[in-house]
Motif scaffolding. Sequence first.
Motif, PDB file in Angstrom:
ATOM      1  N   VAL A 225      17.034 -18.475  -8.969  1.00 28.68           N
ATOM      2  CA  VAL A 225      15.988 -17.481  -9.196  1.00 28.68           C
ATOM      3  C   VAL A 225      14.635 -17.989  -8.709  1.00 28.68           C
ATOM      4  N   LYS A 226      14.394 -19.291  -8.846  1.00 27.94           N
ATOM      5  CA  LYS A 226      13.128 -19.866  -8.369  1.00 27.94           C
ATOM      6  C   LYS A 226      12.978 -19.662  -6.860  1.00 27.94           C
ATOM      7  N   VAL A 227      14.057 -19.855  -6.146  1.00 25.95           N
ATOM      8  CA  VAL A 227      14.039 -19.688  -4.686  1.00 25.95           C
ATOM      9  C   VAL A 227      13.782 -18.226  -4.341  1.00 25.95           C
ATOM     10  N   ARG A 228      14.464 -17.320  -5.061  1.00 18.52           N
ATOM     11  CA  ARG A 228      14.264 -15.888  -4.798  1.00 18.52           C
ATOM     12  C   ARG A 228      12.826 -15.477  -5.084  1.00 18.52           C
ATOM     13  N   SER A 229      12.284 -15.997  -6.171  1.00 16.36           N
ATOM     14  CA  SER A 229      10.904 -15.671  -6.541  1.00 16.36           C
ATOM     15  C   SER A 229       9.923 -16.159  -5.468  1.00 16.36           C
ATOM     16  N   ALA A 230      10.166 -17.392  -4.971  1.00 11.26           N
ATOM     17  CA  ALA A 230       9.308 -17.942  -3.911  1.00 11.26           C
ATOM     18  C   ALA A 230       9.441 -17.115  -2.637  1.00 11.26           C
ATOM     19  N   ALA A 231      10.656 -16.689  -2.333  1.00  9.05           N
ATOM     20  CA  ALA A 231      10.890 -15.866  -1.131  1.00  9.05           C
ATOM     21  C   ALA A 231      10.125 -14.548  -1.221  1.00  9.05           C
ATOM     22  N   VAL A 232      10.133 -13.963  -2.431  1.00 11.07           N
ATOM     23  CA  VAL A 232       9.403 -12.704  -2.648  1.00 11.07           C
ATOM     24  C   VAL A 232       7.913 -12.913  -2.391  1.00 11.07           C
ATOM     25  N   THR A 233       7.357 -14.002  -2.926  1.00 10.56           N
ATOM     26  CA  THR A 233       5.924 -14.300  -2.731  1.00 10.56           C
ATOM     27  C   THR A 233       5.600 -14.419  -1.243  1.00 10.56           C
ATOM     28  N   CYS A 234       6.437 -15.170  -0.539  1.00 15.27           N
ATOM     29  CA  CYS A 234       6.214 -15.376   0.899  1.00 15.27           C
ATOM     30  C   CYS A 234       6.327 -14.057   1.664  1.00 15.27           C
ATOM     31  N   LEU A 235       7.341 -13.264   1.351  1.00 14.74           N
ATOM     32  CA  LEU A 235       7.549 -12.000   2.055  1.00 14.74           C
ATOM     33  C   LEU A 235       6.366 -11.056   1.877  1.00 14.74           C
ATOM     34  N   LYS A 236       5.892 -10.925   0.645  1.00 16.33           N
ATOM     35  CA  LYS A 236       4.766 -10.031   0.380  1.00 16.33           C
ATOM     36  C   LYS A 236       3.533 -10.491   1.150  1.00 16.33           C
ATOM     37  N   SER A 237       3.314 -11.806   1.159  1.00 16.10           N
ATOM     38  CA  SER A 237       2.134 -12.337   1.845  1.00 16.10           C
ATOM     39  C   SER A 237       2.229 -12.114   3.358  1.00 16.10           C
TER      40      SER A 237
ATOM     41  N   LEU B 291       3.117 -19.362   9.148  1.00 14.92           N
ATOM     42  CA  LEU B 291       3.576 -20.675   8.672  1.00 14.92           C
ATOM     43  C   LEU B 291       2.766 -21.141   7.467  1.00 14.92           C
ATOM     44  N   GLN B 292       1.462 -20.820   7.469  1.00 16.99           N
ATOM     45  CA  GLN B 292       0.620 -21.258   6.356  1.00 16.99           C
ATOM     46  C   GLN B 292       1.036 -20.619   5.036  1.00 16.99           C
ATOM     47  N   LEU B 293       1.653 -19.460   5.104  1.00 14.52           N
ATOM     48  CA  LEU B 293       2.016 -18.729   3.878  1.00 14.52           C
ATOM     49  C   LEU B 293       3.384 -19.127   3.318  1.00 14.52           C
ATOM     50  N   LEU B 294       4.016 -20.144   3.891  1.00 17.32           N
ATOM     51  CA  LEU B 294       5.388 -20.521   3.490  1.00 17.32           C
ATOM     52  C   LEU B 294       5.451 -21.612   2.431  1.00 17.32           C
ATOM     53  N   LYS B 295       4.307 -22.035   1.933  1.00 11.41           N
ATOM     54  CA  LYS B 295       4.303 -23.161   0.989  1.00 11.41           C
ATOM     55  C   LYS B 295       5.138 -22.904  -0.273  1.00 11.41           C
ATOM     56  N   PRO B 296       5.075 -21.699  -0.909  1.00  9.95           N
ATOM     57  CA  PRO B 296       5.916 -21.481  -2.115  1.00  9.95           C
ATOM     58  C   PRO B 296       7.393 -21.798  -1.879  1.00  9.95           C
ATOM     59  N   MET B 297       7.906 -21.427  -0.680  1.00  8.58           N
ATOM     60  CA  MET B 297       9.313 -21.710  -0.386  1.00  8.58           C
ATOM     61  C   MET B 297       9.543 -23.189  -0.129  1.00  8.58           C
ATOM     62  N   CYS B 298       8.590 -23.809   0.540  1.00  6.91           N
ATOM     63  CA  CYS B 298       8.740 -25.245   0.855  1.00  6.91           C
ATOM     64  C   CYS B 298       8.744 -26.100  -0.403  1.00  6.91           C
ATOM     65  N   GLU B 299       8.139 -25.590  -1.463  1.00  9.67           N
ATOM     66  CA  GLU B 299       8.078 -26.358  -2.710  1.00  9.67           C
ATOM     67  C   GLU B 299       9.392 -26.319  -3.483  1.00  9.67           C
ATOM     68  N   VAL B 300      10.266 -25.355  -3.154  1.00 11.63           N
ATOM     69  CA  VAL B 300      11.493 -25.204  -3.959  1.00 11.63           C
ATOM     70  C   VAL B 300      12.792 -25.363  -3.181  1.00 11.63           C
ATOM     71  N   LYS B 301      12.753 -25.305  -1.847  1.00 15.60           N
ATOM     72  CA  LYS B 301      14.020 -25.334  -1.094  1.00 15.60           C
ATOM     73  C   LYS B 301      13.960 -26.341   0.051  1.00 15.60           C
ATOM     74  N   THR B 302      14.820 -27.337  -0.039  1.00 16.55           N
ATOM     75  CA  THR B 302      14.834 -28.416   0.950  1.00 16.55           C
ATOM     76  C   THR B 302      15.293 -27.928   2.329  1.00 16.55           C
ATOM     77  N   ASP B 303      16.354 -27.125   2.346  1.00 17.17           N
ATOM     78  CA  ASP B 303      16.870 -26.629   3.633  1.00 17.17           C
ATOM     79  C   ASP B 303      15.797 -25.862   4.396  1.00 17.17           C
ATOM     80  N   PHE B 304      14.997 -25.117   3.650  1.00 18.14           N
ATOM     81  CA  PHE B 304      13.927 -24.350   4.292  1.00 18.14           C
ATOM     82  C   PHE B 304      12.896 -25.295   4.914  1.00 18.14           C
TER      83      PHE B 304
END
Length: 1911
Positions: free
Chosen positions: A1728-1740, A1825-1838
């Motif tokens: 869920v943390k990854v999904r939440s981060a993805a949502v933040t990034c997508l909206k931004s 790329l600057q807006l991807l930090k929420p995802m980078c904080e939670v997913k290593t593969d990303f």
Amino acid sequence: MSLALNDLLICCRQLEHDRATERRKEVEKFKRLIQDPETVQHLDQHSDSKQGKYLNWDAVFRVLQKYIQKETECLRTAKPNVSTSTQATRQKKMQEISSLVKYFIKCANKRAPRLKCQELLNYIMDTVKDSSNGAIYGADCSNILLKDILSVRKYWCEISQQQWTELFSVYFQLYLKPSQDINRVLVARIIEAVTKGCCSQTDGLNSEFLDFFSKAIQHARQEKSSAGLNHILAAFIIFLKTLAVNFRIRVCELGDEILPTLLYIWTQHRLNDSLKEVIIELFQLQIYIHHPKGAKTQEKGAYESRKWKSILYNVYDLLVNEISHIGSRGKYSSASRNIAVKENLIELMADICHQVFNEDNRSLEISQSYTTTQREFSDYNAPCKKRKIELGWEVIKDHLQKSQNDFDIVPWLQIATQLISKYPSSLPNCELSPLLMILHQLLPQQRHGERTPYVLRCLMEVALCQGKKSNLESSQKSDLLKLWIKIWSITFRGISSEQIQAENFGLLGAIIQGSLVEVDREFWKLFTGSACRPSCPAVCCLTLALTMCVVPETVKTGMEKNIYDVNRNFSLKELIMKWLLFRQLEDDFEDSAELPPILHRNFPHLSLEKILVSLTMKNCKAAMNFFQSVPECEQHQKDTEEPSFSEVEELFLQTTFDKMDFLTIVKEHTTEKHQSSVGFSVHQNLKQSLDRYLLGLSEQLLNNYSSETSNSETLVRCSSLLVGVLGCYCYVGVIAEEEAYKSELFQKAKSLMQYAGESITLFKNKTNEESRIVSLRNMIHLCTRCLHNCTKHSPSKIASGFFLRLLTSKLMNDIADICTSLVFIIKKPFDFGEVESVEDCTDENLMEMEDQSSMNLFNDYPASSVIDANESGESQITIGAMNPLAEEHLSKQDLLFLDMLKFLCMCVTTAQTNTVSFRAADIRRKLLMLIDSSMLDLTKSLHLHMYLVLLKDLPGEEYPLPMEDVVDLLKPLSNVCSLYRRDQDVCKTILNHVLHIVTNLCQGNMDAENTRDAQGQFLTVIEAFWHLTKEGKCTFSVRMALVKCLKALLEADPYSKWAILNVMGKDFPVNEVFPQFLADNHHQVRMLAAQSINRLFQHMKKGGPSTLLKALPLKLQQAAFENSYLKAQEGMREVSHRAENSESLDELCNRKATLLMMIAVVLYYSPVCEKQALFALCKSVKGNGLEPHLIKKVLEKVSETFGYRHLEDFMASHLDYLVLQWLNLQDTEYSLSSFPFILLNYTSIENFYRSCYKVLIPHLVIRSHFDEVKSIANQIQGDWKSLLTDCFPKIIVNILPYFAYEDTGDSEMAQQRKTATKVYDMLKDENLLGKQIDHLFISNLPEIVVELLMTLHEPATSGASQSTDPCDFSGDLDPAPNPPHFPSHVIKATFAYISNCHKTKLKSILEILSKSPDSYQKILLAICEQAVETNNVYKKHRILKIYHLFVSLLMNDIKSGLGGAWAFVLRDVIYTLIHYINQRPSHFMDVSLRSFSLCCDLLSRVCHTAVTYCKDALESHLHVIVGTLIPLVDDQMEVQEQVLDLLKYLVIDNKDNENLYITIKLLDPFPDHVVFRDLRITQQKIKYSRGPFSLLEEINHFLSVNVYDALPLTRLEGLKDLRRQLEQHKDQMMDLMRASQDNPPDGVMVKLVVSLLQLSKMAVNHTGEREVLEAVGSCLGEVGPIDFSTIAIQCSKDTSYTKALELFEDKELQWTFIMLTYLNNTLVEDCVKVRSAAVTCLKSILATKTGHSFWEIYKMTNDPMLIYLQPFRTSRKKFLEVPRLDKESPLEGLDNTSLWIPQTENHDIWLKTLTCAFLNSGGTKSEVLQLLKPMCEVKTDFCQTVLPYLIHDILIQDTNESWRNLLSTHIQGFFTNCFRHCSETSRSTTPANLDSVSLTSLECATCISNSTVRR
């Protein structure tokens, strides 16, 4: 009346004559008459009949007392001033009178104790108290008391608590009298006996009597005399052991007071060894009480004080000197002395060292107050002597080095061994090497000296200790390795020395166990040659070696010519087998007359068998580990019993909550999975060899058998070995059990047991031969060891079944017959309370003997000489009366009988689940005939033992007896309890032995009459004991046993349907009786009741090897909680009103612990009472004075067990309820500010308010407490209106549902609606929220919807329809959530109310939400977040019901398009449900089954809706759904029908659906099982509609399916089918191979292999990992080894990157596409943390100008991605501006070596940190790329995907190449670091330290570098 009695009566009357001469004449006649057989017979009969009208012994004794009174009065009134000779005559006269009493008592009680205890005691007490009676009378009375009363069990049991107390008081005062004519040793012995009696027959002496002991010890100091002190201290120890349980603090304080005096006595007086022993025991006891289980600090359960610390250091100093003194005595003693110090002193020293050794202090200056003189001691201002003492491991090391004498070294070796063994953590890492070096130096100095075994034992403990340490540095490990290699070598060479062989093998085993050295080939020679014989230590060492190491194939033994045949080489495994079985390898075993060692000695159970069978396996190590992983049976662990005081230490730790056993019990039953033995392949040659050797061994025994000379033990051992090997074979799956019965090994075992049985037959006629008795006992012990009564599947259980089959009917009947003859053999009976008989001797001799004893008791010798003369033999005399269950009452024949009885019980019990050769029912009848009332005499010790054995062992715990047998077994129970009701030890034993009977009392209605009869008999006994308990006539140990019985009754009858006690005509159900023990007077009883209170909340049903816990009905649980809570509080309130002294402090602490333990157990075991229990704790902080630190300790453990990360999380999950209940108390003392926030880990009220105001304020608002809201705002320095705004969603949820509630006439609901209206009107006031309220409502609508949904609590409905409302998935015991909570119809009504009130007047709330489509995503995500945050299965289930409710609403409205969010919602729901299904437990319980069923139901509804309204929407998800559902059909039988219905709907019902037809065709095939038959046929018809496939088509079909990466299990059936296709079409595969080699990149086989490898990589760490990897492995196995070029299998190209290049020219748009594609895929992830981060990034991203541009361009394509991303698109005209990070020195953040090279953290953290550092550096200019930090904080593969783009973007902007240089330097540094480690590894022989650079990080860095280059 007979003539003889008439003569005695006349004589008695004459004894009362007034003339002394007449009385004197009658005395001689009196002595003659009381010995006359006829007179004695009549007196005995009259005394036994208890008829007062006839002359009996008591009447005669009363006459005798009057005679003594007259004679004494005459002597007292005689002239005082007379000559010496007259005084001597008077003395003699007194002695004669006193001796007459002793003589009379011996005559009266010669056959059995017939004089009344009360009469005797009164006489003795009156005589001793009367000082005028003189020393002689007192001495003789004391002798009578000690030898004729306190040593008689009948009297021992009849003395009341008041009498014990009076005896104690009188004799202690006598001991403290400073008089020379008192034999203080005798008095001290009486005090010890009285203390022992009082503490065993009552709940012990009052703590006020402690003062007597203090005075006695002070007297001993002052008088410099220790006469009788050892008995006083022994009594003191008995008293303290009893008292400490209830008064630990008082006992500790007393220890602090008394121990300095004892230290003084030790140092200043010359003490003998026996007194020192007692003082050491007292010191040890105080250590146990102060530091239970070695606890060092108060936080861990120790009792600390400055005085105690000082005492510890002084005792330590004293013991160091004492050990030195013992050593010096040994050195200079001419006689041979033992070099070892006694174990009790060593144990005490180790315990003290553990406490005083501290790494911080190496030396300390101590005050030696105990060394002061008497005058100084009385002067408190006198200065104490100071002395510096050395502390720490330096002391031990110095003592091991400073002398070469064994007497100096060995004691310190013993201390070090004990210290490390008991407290491994006490040896610091830094001391390992120095200590090991010293021990290594000591080892070879005296190879055969006396110290060597002690050095080896110490080394063994050091090895075990090191093996447990995981934090040693690599350099230290290297140093230790060198030392261990040397030690190994020395130990190995010394193995042949038989004296130290056990220690040598122990050390080798410990070294192997800790993997401290690598085992070389030389080691295995120990088990192949003649260096040593097979022994227990050797076998244990070999077991460890086989568990830890791989056995080499061969080893050069140096004697090849002897042991190798010309035509055959023996493998090492076979050599080990031969060594174990025969030892002599040189000669043929059949020619040897000597029996091998394994038949002469006992080995650990099945240890030999496991070794032998493991050696026959190809993977010997795996087989041995498989055997060792089986937990040992309880009956084979009985040898390792802890000392009795250990229970009290555990109680102390439970009282301080440093030990919480109730948390270790598994809450929910889980099916035991037997470890699979598949994969063990046997080496047939070795198995045949082993079978041949075993047959040869048995043949040797059978051929040499002789009934007279053969040893039956040897025959049984061999038979046991054979069936043990067969059992182990069966356990690993080599042979089946039926096959084993037919094997030759089993037949040989049968023959051996038949021969062994002949010794039983021979014994029937010669039951008196002592040698045969011993041999037969050993044989019976061996047979009993072979049986196993546990239900767990294990080698022991299988071998037990085999052994049971060997027992013939004749053997069993012979043993039963011997039992009958032994128990009723005519021999001298044991009379209950029998005393020592008076020998037939003349009156003169007797009187002379009495005179001498009297003279010895009182004398004018100094006290010191008395102690020296008497002390030596005192310790051998038993103090007090012997327990009738003591083994001393039993002969060797009796012991044999009891062993046989236990064996028969075991056989009869285990026979119920095994096929046997005897009639178990007949044997059981024979056993029950032994307790037939006509034959049973329970006054005999043997008969009592026999009945107790049958009670305990005949009704097996797992195997119930027939009810008629239970009735027979219980018939004597009432009699035996009545007979021994005053004997507390026997009562305790009886109650402990009847526990197994309880499970036999609830066998249903198969035999209702007998069942009622048995239940009645059992309950009668329990009723009687409970009645005695209430009258205060049972000691705490009996009450403990009674609580265990009640606990067992609750387990058998949790509803108390028949478990009802009837006392005084009233019925008391056991579930109401049980809580009463929470208010018991004894702490241990209370704590046992508290720990067992869960039986009132759960039905603990034993189901085979495990326990099934089933919650009891809600009303029962709530009543039980209220009842238990009240009872626990009851006793505490009484204590709290008493005066504040140390005793009441103890009592208060203990009562609080009981209350806290009771609540904690309820909290843990009862979900429905969890909130009540938690509130009870909060309330008890204030109401009952419970210490918050103790409550926190409990809550932290409970929350951790529940799976919460922090205590705060657990408490926060209940905070709403707790605050509501707290405010409901409506007491000024219980305001919000007084709430115990410390339990939530908050240190201040401000922190509490700041963190929890969102919970607190809604509760205050609904009560209109706005002043308190303002107070909170002031505390946290905030605006109170802003706080109201923050809390608006929660506030409104407390209001709106009451507006929407239908008016049902419920007055409570009407009141709540009234309150809600009032509060809402206040909120609308301009002074509060005013007009702002409407805006808050609209802007917070998704949050309000979530809060409303979270209030769902759907009670279960009886007889629910087939609808799928949430109530259908509700259970009766689902706990209510935090308030407020409402059923689903109220929530729906509230939604309708909101939509009606909305200004647009839209039809439903969903239409309102559709205005901002991301609302759905917010709500769904919020629900999922709630589910993830909890580990509570009930809360998770409730959230699933909430999810079901909301998704059902969405599905009903999906045709409206949900504002464009329909595709996202559909996909999100499908994957959420699939992830939940994949996380299912291995075994369903009630709630988990309902959760699973709910998911399946919702998935079915979603699928139906999608097919009906969404055309092709299900197409892309069908494979995942079907692939997820298929495994459920077989795995979960409970939902099989539900799952099959859904599969049939999707595949069969929709086979003609144009949207699903192609997808069904592409599905993997269904399994070839009956349940899937229709599905399989349907799918194959579609798949093969154009004819059968070639192999190429099958492979292409397999490759055409693209499945979501995180669900590889969905391809399992496809993989299985692929393997079948590859196997069946080998010819076609060859053609495909050739084609692939011609054109590798496009070859289908290459693509297949790449696909399979990718699947295996995806499977790692995902559901079904093992199954998928096995299936992939099978496919690759069918393909076989292929010679591909290295270029062929390339990394799969990133398809999104390729597509981006095709679609867009602009770099920014390309990157946008790639990132959006990745983020879109991430939306269906489980986390869920990854999904939440993805949502933040997508909206931004979509809000930026680039995002808008991308959308406009990409919507022209047919890609469905934008449909899923629709909810995240904003329609704002103003774009999101990404702030630029302009830093002065942007390079600085990345110019850090530690950032680039992984340090101690793992790979994931390293990569996330590095990526985020790039994003924070300011070097990246791309706004996407600057807006991807929420995802980078939670997913290593990303991070791995993004990092190349970040580097690329930075390098594009890099004009002056500063970034290029920086990146080059650090990337180069990374790889240089890697290769440096690699080169070190290749050079070094030891493993390199590769912690800093993991292979994962290296692989990742390489991929990133390659990707960056490609970009």
